[in-house]
Design an enzyme around this catalytic site. Structure first.
Site, short mmCIF file in Angstrom:
data_model
loop_
_atom_site.label_atom_id
_atom_site.label_comp_id
_atom_site.label_asym_id
_atom_site.label_seq_id
_atom_site.Cartn_x
_atom_site.Cartn_y
_atom_site.Cartn_z
N GLY A 111 0.82 -1.20 0.00
CA GLY A 111 0.00 0.00 0.00
C GLY A 111 0.86 1.25 0.00
N LYS A 122 -6.83 6.54 19.00
CA LYS A 122 -6.93 6.90 17.58
C LYS A 122 -8.40 7.07 17.19
CE LYS A 122 -5.03 7.76 13.60
NZ LYS A 122 -4.62 6.74 12.63
N ALA A 158 -0.56 7.47 0.59
CA ALA A 158 -0.21 8.63 1.40
C ALA A 158 0.52 8.24 2.66
CB ALA A 158 -1.49 9.40 1.75
N GLU A 183 -14.09 3.41 4.76
CA GLU A 183 -13.74 2.41 5.78
C GLU A 183 -14.76 2.45 6.94
OE1 GLU A 183 -9.12 1.82 6.09
OE2 GLU A 183 -9.55 3.97 6.09
#
Length: 304
Positions: free
Chosen positions: A7, A183, A10, A266
């Site tokens: 992946g 998070k 970014a 997501e």
């Protein structure tokens, strides 16, 4: 150590490039921009100093990559079903797989796919985007915390932390559940609200009504975490996150970019899974349940 990146977007592109720029051996799996990166290299435009990687170990399939000591998985979690075919060529018996992904429950599900693989969570706090081939735009922040999920080799975990620090990346070792829920305190309000209201982080906090709503949503996450026995997640942490976001460059989180580019959001690991866990533990989060419903509606309309 050999690092692999699954992946190269970014997030994976930024951390992998920083490691490679610092002299680590890094192997990158690329998709759409493979040919471009092979010809032009990988550019990181960063608020902390831009740099260019000329010779990139670039691959189109993991079968061509060497087994790696550490694999950084920076795929969007909606693509985790692909790990069943992507990961095996990169693994040896001691490989550590670091899931730099958003949400609650990703390690549990990947561990079910790979019962014998050592896993850790990577919790990135970074504003970064990749909207054109071979170019990562790092706007601000950039720290990452690593949390051990099933790694038996503590020295390996520390070595990864040391390598990241030597690459000028602020890195720490933290407790797993605390890290994941901390998070979520930022992700659950800001990712969804930027989509639902078609805005950026700064405008959400400049408006009194949405600033209050963001804080209330954050406190729902804190309440759920505390109800589940997670420590060091409280109102002071919420205030710190809001203050940090106030000073952040106006930013569109990954979910907003996914929505804008008509990619799957997501929703499962950022909303559905933690909401289910909290509800089953006796602590529903009504404001965030409403936000999830709105996002489900928007995604269905977006897909049409």
């Amino acid at each position: 150590m050999k690092y692999g990146v699954i992946g190269t977007g970014a997030i994976g592109g930024y951390y992998g490039a920083k490691l490679a720029h610092a002299g680590q051996e890094v192997h990158f799996l690329l998709h759409h921009d493979y040919v471009y990166v092979c010809s032009h290299g990988l550019q990181v435009n960063s608020c902390e100093g831009s740099f260019h990687l000329t010779d990139v170990n670039a691959y189109q399939q993991t079968e061509d990559m060497p087994p790696c000591d550490v694999v950084l998985v920076a795929l969007k979690s909606v693509n985790n079903d692909k790990l069943q075919s992507l990961l095996p060529p990169l693994l040896h018996p001691q490989t550590l797989v670091v899931l730099i992904q958003n949400g609650i429950g990703v390690e549990e599900d990947v561990q079910r796919m790979f019962p014998n693989v050592q896993l850790a969570a990577g919790l990135a706090f970074i504003c970064s985007a990749k909207t054109e081939p071979g170019r990562v735009n790092h706007q601000c922040y950039g720290s990452i915390n690593l949390a051990n999920y099933s790694c038996k080799d503590e020295a390996l975990m520390q070595q990864v932390v040391d390598d990241f620090r030597q690459a000028d990346i602020e890195t720490g070792l933290v407790e797993y559940h605390e890290a994941r829920w901390k998070k979520a305190v930022w992700n659950m309000p800001f990712n969804g609200m930027t989509v639902a209201l078609h805005t950026q982080t700064d405008l959400l906090l400049k408006n009194k009504a949405t600033r209050r709503l963001i804080r209330e949503q954050m406190m729902e996450v804190v309440g759920a975490a505390q109800h589940l026995g997670v420590k060091n997640v409280d109102s002071a942490f919420v205030d710190k996150m809001i203050e940090t976001t106030d000073s952040m460059t106006p930013y569109s989180p990954s979910m907003r970019l996914d929505y804008d580019f008509h990619r799957p959001m997501e929703l499962y690991y950022i909303y559905t899974r933690p909401l289910q866990i909290a509800r089953e533990a006796g602590f529903p989060m009504p404001k965030l349940e409403m936000l999830e419903a709105e996002l489900r509606f928007l995604e269905e309309q977006n897909n049409r």
